[in-house]
Design a protein around this motif. Structure first.
Motif, PDB file in Angstrom:
ATOM      1  N   ARG A   1       6.116  -5.862  13.270  1.00 35.93           N
ATOM      2  CA  ARG A   1       5.191  -4.773  13.633  1.00 35.93           C
ATOM      3  C   ARG A   1       4.991  -4.734  15.144  1.00 35.93           C
ATOM      4  O   ARG A   1       5.049  -3.664  15.760  1.00 35.93           O
TER       5      ARG A   1
ATOM      6  N   GLN B   1      11.411   3.265   4.873  1.00 33.85           N
ATOM      7  CA  GLN B   1      11.226   4.128   3.711  1.00 33.85           C
ATOM      8  C   GLN B   1      12.425   3.956   2.772  1.00 33.85           C
ATOM      9  O   GLN B   1      13.524   4.478   3.018  1.00 33.85           O
ATOM     10  N   SER B   2      12.176   3.241   1.688  1.00 34.09           N
ATOM     11  CA  SER B   2      13.274   2.862   0.805  1.00 34.09           C
ATOM     12  C   SER B   2      14.113   4.053   0.337  1.00 34.09           C
ATOM     13  O   SER B   2      15.337   3.999   0.291  1.00 34.09           O
TER      14      SER B   2
ATOM     15  N   GLN C   1       5.493  -0.898   7.739  1.00 34.74           N
ATOM     16  CA  GLN C   1       5.855  -1.393   6.407  1.00 34.74           C
ATOM     17  C   GLN C   1       7.334  -1.769   6.341  1.00 34.74           C
ATOM     18  O   GLN C   1       8.148  -1.275   7.123  1.00 34.74           O
ATOM     19  N   VAL C   2       7.632  -2.655   5.405  1.00 34.06           N
ATOM     20  CA  VAL C   2       9.019  -2.929   5.035  1.00 34.06           C
ATOM     21  C   VAL C   2       9.213  -2.376   3.630  1.00 34.06           C
ATOM     22  O   VAL C   2       8.215  -2.126   2.954  1.00 34.06           O
TER      23      VAL C   2
ATOM     24  N   TYR D   1      13.052  -8.072   4.696  1.00 36.99           N
ATOM     25  CA  TYR D   1      12.130  -7.984   3.556  1.00 36.99           C
ATOM     26  C   TYR D   1      11.778  -9.403   3.127  1.00 36.99           C
ATOM     27  O   TYR D   1      12.276 -10.370   3.693  1.00 36.99           O
TER      28      TYR D   1
HETATM   29  N1  LIG Z   1       7.108   4.324   0.821  1.00 44.71           N
HETATM   30  C1  LIG Z   1       7.474   3.048   1.350  1.00 44.71           C
HETATM   31  C2  LIG Z   1       6.476   2.008   0.897  1.00 44.71           C
HETATM   32  C3  LIG Z   1       6.771   0.659   1.501  1.00 44.71           C
HETATM   33  C4  LIG Z   1       5.734  -0.386   1.137  1.00 44.71           C
HETATM   34  O1  LIG Z   1       4.746  -0.111   0.405  1.00 44.71           O
HETATM   35  N2  LIG Z   1       5.950  -1.579   1.643  1.00 44.71           N
HETATM   36  C5  LIG Z   1       5.043  -2.676   1.430  1.00 44.71           C
HETATM   37  C6  LIG Z   1       5.826  -3.906   1.006  1.00 44.71           C
HETATM   38  S1  LIG Z   1       6.687  -3.597  -0.484  1.00 44.71           S
HETATM   39  C7  LIG Z   1       4.381  -2.982   2.766  1.00 44.71           C
HETATM   40  O2  LIG Z   1       5.041  -3.081   3.768  1.00 44.71           O
HETATM   41  N3  LIG Z   1       3.058  -3.127   2.738  1.00 44.71           N
HETATM   42  C8  LIG Z   1       2.280  -3.429   3.891  1.00 44.71           C
HETATM   43  C9  LIG Z   1       1.384  -2.286   4.276  1.00 44.71           C
HETATM   44  O3  LIG Z   1       1.432  -1.217   3.647  1.00 44.71           O
HETATM   45  O4  LIG Z   1       0.629  -2.468   5.229  1.00 44.71           O
HETATM   46  C10 LIG Z   1       8.900   2.705   0.920  1.00 44.71           C
HETATM   47  O5  LIG Z   1       9.311   3.138  -0.159  1.00 44.71           O
HETATM   48  O6  LIG Z   1       9.608   2.017   1.664  1.00 44.71           O
END
Ligand SMILES: N[C@@H](CCC(=O)N[C@@H](CS)C(=O)NCC(=O)O)C(=O)O
Length: 303
Positions: free
Chosen positions: A126, A148-149, A135-136, A90
């Motif tokens: 990626r 997925q947190s 996503q992270v 992260y």
């Molecule tokens: N539902 C996902 C959402 C994760 C998320 O929105 N991550 C953001 C960073 S906090 C991300 O990677 N954004 C880049 C993108 O969506 O392309 C979770 O809870 O892990």
């Protein structure tokens, strides 16, 4: 995103989710039908997703979502035995990873971190195929690359016995956690909002904390008279609540003034040795974001 599920259905090894109908399948079908309402041919390039609906009836034909990949599957036997420290991927800030850091720390689990400091670091993950939804947060744990947190947190909570003793306790923990997640989410997005709305949003956070969320936890502690929210035992719900309390106090230091049981709860839980250690300077806990950090995050995630 649809591509991810198509890959999952194409796999032949199903040990992770099990070759069995699950909540993941129900929710995927619902999502596909909604997407088709907007664009009827959206599944044109996804033959496995197209046929999945008919396989549903049989409940056996590989209706399974797995992203752990054949290489990871092969490594699983060993990785369960040789599992090292979880590795967290992260940015060097709180965001959606901070609750994961809290939960691991409270459980007394040591973890490593690999920070995403620039766009290229995210691109690399990626391109490696490490991020199921691009996503992270991503956490390498027990041979999996978990994303997925919420899923990561549930896994850790269950693994370290912080998720109640039965389904009903688990349901209570989930409800409490979702409440604090909503509250913390409001704070998390504050720095990303336009300057002219910040003051109003901050006022809304304090109002929600003191009229919607904190009264629930105060009442829960009062009603059962125990030290912890669920089952008279430390759980994920308590750890999450303490994190939320400290976050809201950063916005308004006397926010607990009308909540005596939450004040006592804060004192008690902050003194649990693993948590106490995490709260000390030099731990892996992250500070509130400053402007420079926010600017960099916006660059990394194209915001
Ligand atoms: N539902 C996902 C959402 C994760 C998320 O929105 N991550 C953001 C960073 S906090 C991300 O990677 N954004 C880049 C993108 O969506 O392309 C979770 O809870 O892990």
């Amino acid at each position: 995103m649809v591509f991810t599920y198509e890959m999952g259905l194409g796999m032949t090894v199903f040990s992770r989710v099990g070759n069995q109908f699950s909540r993941a399948d129900v929710q995927l079908l619902e999502t596909l039908l909604i997407a088709e309402e907007y664009k009827p041919d959206i599944l044109a390039q996804f033959p496995l997703l197209q046929s999945a609906g008919s396989r549903w009836g049989r409940r056996s034909g590989g209706w399974c979502l797995s992203y752990f990949g054949r290489e990871h599957q092969k490594g699983n036997k060993n990785s369960e035995i040789m599992a090292g420290k979880p590795k967290l991927h992260y940015t060097k800030g709180r965001g959606k990873m901070e609750s994961i850091r809290w939960l691991l720390a409270a459980a007394g689990v040591e973890f490593e971190e690999e920070f995403i400091e620039k766009k290229e670091d995210l691109e690399k993950l990626r391109n490696d195929g490490s991020l199921m939804f691009q996503q992270v947060p991503m956490v390498e744990i027990d041979g999996m690359k978990m994303v997925q947190s919420r899923a990561i947190l549930s896994y850790i909570a269950a693994k370290y016995n912080l998720y109640g003793k039965d389904l009903k306790e688990r349901a209570w923990i989930d409800m409490y956690v979702e409440g604090t997640t909503d509250l913390m989410g409001m704070i998390m997005y504050l720095p990303f909002q336009p300057a002219d709305t910040k003051e109003n949003n901050l006022a809304l956070i304090i109002e929600r904390a003191t009229t919607r969320y904190f009264p629930v936890y105060e009442k829960a502690l009062k009603d059962h008279g125990h030290d912890y929210l669920v089952g008279n035992k430390l759980s994920w719900a308590d750890i999450h609540l303490l994190e939320a309390i400290l976050m809201v106090e950063e916005c308004k230091p006397d926010v607990l003034s009308a909540f005596p049981l939450l004040q006592a709860f804060k004192g008690r839980t902050s003194n649990i040795p693993t948590i106490k250690k995490f709260l000390q300077p030099g731990s892996q806990r992250k500070p509130p974001p400053d402007e420079k950090f926010i600017a960099n995050v916006k660059k990394i995630f194209n915001m």
